[in-house]
Motif scaffolding. Structure first.
Motif, PDB file in Angstrom:
ATOM      1  N   ARG A  83       0.817  -1.221   0.000  1.00 21.26           N
ATOM      2  CA  ARG A  83       0.000   0.000   0.000  1.00 21.26           C
ATOM      3  C   ARG A  83       0.850   1.271   0.000  1.00 21.26           C
ATOM      4  NH1 ARG A  83      -2.701  -3.485   3.611  1.00 21.26           N
ATOM      5  NH2 ARG A  83      -4.825  -4.018   2.953  1.00 21.26           N
ATOM      6  N   GLY A  84       2.102   1.160  -0.347  1.00 24.76           N
ATOM      7  CA  GLY A  84       2.993   2.319  -0.304  1.00 24.76           C
ATOM      8  C   GLY A  84       3.017   3.093  -1.604  1.00 24.76           C
ATOM      9  N   ARG A  85       3.901   4.081  -1.660  1.00 25.04           N
ATOM     10  CA  ARG A  85       3.989   4.954  -2.825  1.00 25.04           C
ATOM     11  C   ARG A  85       4.921   4.420  -3.906  1.00 25.04           C
ATOM     12  NH1 ARG A  85       4.433  11.042  -0.172  1.00 25.04           N
ATOM     13  NH2 ARG A  85       2.363  11.078   0.802  1.00 25.04           N
ATOM     14  N   SER A  86       6.029   3.784  -3.504  1.00 27.62           N
ATOM     15  CA  SER A  86       7.049   3.393  -4.482  1.00 27.62           C
ATOM     16  C   SER A  86       7.043   1.895  -4.743  1.00 27.62           C
ATOM     17  CB  SER A  86       8.436   3.844  -4.002  1.00 27.62           C
ATOM     18  OG  SER A  86       9.416   3.472  -4.938  1.00 27.62           O
ATOM     19  N   TYR A 130      -2.963  -4.810  -9.710  1.00 25.79           N
ATOM     20  CA  TYR A 130      -2.496  -3.457  -9.420  1.00 25.79           C
ATOM     21  C   TYR A 130      -3.650  -2.472  -9.524  1.00 25.79           C
ATOM     22  CZ  TYR A 130      -0.198   1.054 -10.129  1.00 25.79           C
ATOM     23  OH  TYR A 130       0.171   2.357 -10.025  1.00 25.79           O
ATOM     24  N   ASN A 182      -4.628   1.828  -7.787  1.00 20.84           N
ATOM     25  CA  ASN A 182      -4.004   3.012  -7.188  1.00 20.84           C
ATOM     26  C   ASN A 182      -3.748   2.882  -5.689  1.00 20.84           C
ATOM     27  OD1 ASN A 182      -3.888   4.393  -9.609  1.00 20.84           O
ATOM     28  ND2 ASN A 182      -5.954   5.231  -9.390  1.00 20.84           N
ATOM     29  N   GLU A 183      -4.480   1.971  -5.020  1.00 20.69           N
ATOM     30  CA  GLU A 183      -4.359   1.880  -3.570  1.00 20.69           C
ATOM     31  C   GLU A 183      -3.605   0.632  -3.104  1.00 20.69           C
ATOM     32  OE1 GLU A 183      -8.127   2.316  -1.698  1.00 20.69           O
ATOM     33  OE2 GLU A 183      -8.469   4.327  -2.492  1.00 20.69           O
ATOM     34  N   THR A 197      -1.525  -3.033  -4.279  1.00 20.24           N
ATOM     35  CA  THR A 197      -0.902  -3.890  -5.273  1.00 20.24           C
ATOM     36  C   THR A 197      -0.631  -5.240  -4.633  1.00 20.24           C
ATOM     37  OG1 THR A 197       0.177  -1.984  -6.285  1.00 20.24           O
ATOM     38  CG2 THR A 197       1.040  -4.132  -6.862  1.00 20.24           C
ATOM     39  N   TYR A 201       2.823  -0.762   5.434  1.00 19.77           N
ATOM     40  CA  TYR A 201       2.667  -0.715   3.981  1.00 19.77           C
ATOM     41  C   TYR A 201       2.629  -2.100   3.326  1.00 19.77           C
ATOM     42  CZ  TYR A 201       3.794   4.121   4.916  1.00 19.77           C
ATOM     43  OH  TYR A 201       3.797   5.398   5.429  1.00 19.77           O
TER      44      TYR A 201
END
Length: 199
Positions: free
Chosen positions: A89-92, A108, A110-111, A113, A134
């Motif tokens: 659930r992280g950004r990178s 996958y 946006n929130e 993966t 995350y």
């Protein structure tokens, strides 16, 4: 003779498979006689060694492959080789895929993966725990349960630390006569912890 991480000395009869550099150290990868799994030895921890007259041969297809091994290991901890699935659930996302070269993205959005990777469990467990909220292990269930148990034990340890700190503050405040907002709040926390059975 080999000095383990805990400082204990051990003697092993090792079948050497490979030599590699990773995480700032040189490592010997080998099999201990009578066992089939690969073990990681840090070169600087060998106190002394001797070469025996025993010989062994390995089929080319079964040879130790350093690149594949490094792709599956974290922090040079082996353990069981497993295929895990987890939510990220992280950004990178790219940072996760770089860290786990065997990883494949299953789904996958946006929130969340969902990622699958073949890895050595003891190493990846340490990495997962370092990723805070995350990452959530989905499969296998036994490894998900192990992560949950470790987190619960960490929370108990934190509760103990916070409780000791709280009691210290209460002792200070109770040394003074009269009431205060701070004293009232601290007593409220103490009652809460007592209700949870922590103190």
């Amino acid at each position: 003779k080999y000095k383990r991480q805990d400082g204990k000395l051990r003697e092993y009869l090792i079948k050497p498979l490979g030599l590699l550099f990773n995480e700032y150290y040189f490592y010997l990868i080998g099999e201990i006689k009578g066992k089939s799994n690969e073990i990681v030895f840090r070169i600087d921890r060998f106190i002394e060694y001797s070469v025996t007259n025993e010989r062994f041969s390995v089929m080319y297809k079964d040879r130790f492959k350093e690149g594949e091994f490094l792709n599956k290991i974290q922090y040079m901890y082996t353990g069981e080789l497993v295929k895990i699935q987890f939510k990220f659930r992280g950004r990178s996302l790219e940072a996760v895929l770089d860290r786990l070269p065997t990883a494949n993205v299953i789904t996958y959005d946006n929130e969340v993966t969902i990622i699958e990777a073949e890895v050595y469990w003891e190493g990846v467990k340490r990495w997962i725990l370092s990723q805070q909220q995350y990452i959530e292990v989905i499969k296998p269930e036994e490894f998900r349960s192990e992560i949950k148990k470790i987190i619960e034990e960490m929370l108990i340890s934190l509760d103990y630390i916070y409780t000791m700190d709280l009691i210290r503050h209460l002792l200070v405040y109770n040394a003074y006569e009269g009431e205060s907002a701070e004293k009232s709040i601290l007593n409220g926390w103490l009652n809460l912890l007592q209700g949870r059975g922590i103190v």
